[in-house]
Write a protein that holds these residues in place. Structure first.
Motif, short mmCIF file in Angstrom:
data_model
loop_
_atom_site.label_atom_id
_atom_site.label_comp_id
_atom_site.label_asym_id
_atom_site.label_seq_id
_atom_site.Cartn_x
_atom_site.Cartn_y
_atom_site.Cartn_z
N PHE A 108 85.27 22.83 72.52
CA PHE A 108 83.87 23.16 71.92
C PHE A 108 84.02 24.49 71.48
O PHE A 108 83.24 25.09 70.70
CB PHE A 108 82.87 22.85 72.52
CG PHE A 108 82.63 21.60 73.06
CD1 PHE A 108 81.99 20.54 71.92
CD2 PHE A 108 83.01 20.86 74.18
CE1 PHE A 108 81.91 19.35 72.15
CE2 PHE A 108 82.67 19.53 74.34
CZ PHE A 108 82.05 18.73 73.44
N MET A 109 84.99 25.32 71.81
CA MET A 109 85.04 26.67 71.57
C MET A 109 85.67 27.22 70.33
O MET A 109 85.38 28.16 69.51
CB MET A 109 85.34 27.67 72.77
CG MET A 109 84.48 27.82 73.85
SD MET A 109 84.89 28.84 75.13
CE MET A 109 83.64 29.72 75.65
N ILE B 64 81.69 35.57 68.45
CA ILE B 64 81.67 34.14 68.40
C ILE B 64 81.94 33.65 69.75
O ILE B 64 81.12 32.70 70.20
CB ILE B 64 82.50 33.66 67.09
CG1 ILE B 64 81.65 34.03 65.86
CG2 ILE B 64 82.15 32.13 67.33
CD1 ILE B 64 80.18 34.09 65.67
N PHE B 65 83.05 33.87 70.25
CA PHE B 65 83.48 33.50 71.48
C PHE B 65 82.61 33.84 72.51
O PHE B 65 82.00 32.89 73.25
CB PHE B 65 85.03 34.13 71.80
CG PHE B 65 85.52 33.70 73.38
CD1 PHE B 65 85.93 32.52 73.68
CD2 PHE B 65 85.08 34.66 74.20
CE1 PHE B 65 86.32 32.24 74.81
CE2 PHE B 65 85.59 34.25 75.62
CZ PHE B 65 86.15 33.28 75.77
N ALA B 66 82.26 35.09 72.65
CA ALA B 66 81.33 35.66 73.65
C ALA B 66 79.97 34.59 73.52
O ALA B 66 79.16 34.42 74.63
CB ALA B 66 81.16 36.97 73.77
N ALA B 67 79.33 34.43 72.38
CA ALA B 67 78.27 33.83 72.18
C ALA B 67 78.49 32.31 72.63
O ALA B 67 77.33 31.81 73.19
CB ALA B 67 77.67 33.83 70.60
N VAL B 68 79.47 31.73 72.18
CA VAL B 68 79.72 30.15 72.74
C VAL B 68 79.63 30.37 74.47
O VAL B 68 79.17 29.47 75.05
CB VAL B 68 80.73 29.50 72.02
CG1 VAL B 68 80.81 28.00 72.63
CG2 VAL B 68 80.71 29.56 70.65
N THR C 102 78.50 32.18 76.31
CA THR C 102 77.00 32.34 76.87
C THR C 102 76.18 31.12 76.55
O THR C 102 75.58 30.86 77.63
CB THR C 102 76.36 33.36 76.00
OG1 THR C 102 76.90 34.65 76.01
CG2 THR C 102 74.69 33.58 76.58
N ALA C 103 76.32 30.36 75.71
CA ALA C 103 75.84 29.01 75.87
C ALA C 103 76.30 28.10 77.03
O ALA C 103 75.48 27.24 77.58
CB ALA C 103 76.09 28.33 74.48
N HIS C 104 77.68 27.94 77.29
CA HIS C 104 78.02 27.18 78.35
C HIS C 104 77.39 27.79 79.60
O HIS C 104 77.17 26.81 80.38
CB HIS C 104 79.56 27.22 78.32
CG HIS C 104 80.11 26.45 77.20
ND1 HIS C 104 81.54 26.86 76.55
CD2 HIS C 104 79.56 25.36 76.18
CE1 HIS C 104 81.70 25.94 75.38
NE2 HIS C 104 80.60 25.08 75.28
#
Length: 283
Positions: free
Chosen positions: A25-26, A55-59, A61-63
């Motif tokens: 998903f990343m 973008i990686f850090a944002a995703v 964060t979501a996980h």
């Protein structure tokens, strides 16, 4: 304080932190960011790297936030590898990385580059418990993040919002929304038991399945239309054919296998689009 919930020590903490890195998903959001840069023509690897890291850090964060809410707030999960303190520390760390990247983009590009990237973190941080309780935002949150990553990756390189970038963003938003409906169907029985309003729960499995493939078909038809009209290179048709073959197999599978096939089909779809835009072999 320990990041890991079950063990102590640096190695255990690192394993706990890495447990929230989900490549399946990343990779698509990061790839979308880089694809946006390729689409812009001129490509500065430094700017592309900063945007991709955001973008990686944002995703991530979501996980972390999703796991934290599901285990510590809702009690939906049976276990979680990170302690409550570890989740909060990881959220602070990933958010710090995002905002450091935003500052860098603002300084190296302009304020708009930072502002167009910020929503990716907002979507990730608020996915749980805000956005995942509504069938529309549950479905479109992840696809919207990918669309924004693509448009943002383009803007960082070109400092403009060209119609072709917005069109590609729209295609991925619609296509991945269809995939997300299928993905959510894996948890239909459980979501129904806790009254979590996914599309499958709201419409029923059969109608949700029809909607999902209808969205994917709409996205593919949009690519064909834009290839015929000019914004997309003619070789984009190959990407449509590649994904259509995968979707045909997925249509006959259960939601779990279908999701695996469709996510990987999206990888192929994106890879062919990159080749079509970069080399334009049929032009």
């Amino acid at each position: 304080m320990s990041v890991a919930r079950h063990d102590a020590g640096l190695e255990a903490d690192l394993r706990a932190l890495l447990s929230q890195v989900h490549p399946v998903f990343m990779l698509p959001p990061i790839a979308a960011s880089l694809f946006g840069g390729v689409l812009a023509g001129a490509f500065d690897p430094r700017l592309a790297g900063i945007h991709a890291l955001a973008i990686f850090a944002a995703v991530y964060t979501a996980h972390v936030k999703d796991g934290y809410v599901d285990f510590y707030s809702r009690g939906e999960d049976d276990d979680h590898p990170m302690s409550e303190w570890g989740c909060r520390a990881a959220l602070v760390g990933s958010t710090t990385i995002v905002f450091a990247c935003l500052v860098a983009l603002a300084l190296l590009v302009d304020a708009v580059a930072a502002l167009v990237t910020l929503p990716c973190w907002l979507i990730g941080y608020h996915h749980a418990p805000q956005l995942d309780t509504n069938p529309i935002t549950t479905t479109t949150g992840y696809p919207a993040g990918i669309a924004l990553a693509l448009v943002g990756g383009f803007y960082v390189q070109a400092t403009t919002f060209a119609p072709v970038a917005l069109a590609f963003g729209a295609v991925f938003l619609v296509l991945l929304s269809g995939v997300k409906v299928i993905d959510d169907m894996q948890d239909y029985e459980y979501d129904l038991s806790i009254e979590k309003r996914t599309v499958a729960v709201s419409l029923g499995p059969d109608r949700a399945m029809s909607l999902a493939y209808g969205l994917m078909l709409t996205a593919l038809m949009l690519v064909l239309a834009l290839a015929a009209l000019g914004p997309f290179p003619p070789s984009s048709v190959v990407a449509v054919l590649a994904f259509a073959v995968v979707a045909g197999f997925a249509r006959r599978a259960d939601p779990e296998i279908a999701t695996m096939l469709l996510v990987r089909g999206c990888y192929v779809f994106l890879a062919v689009l990159v080749a079509a835009v970069w080399w334009q072999p049929l032009v």
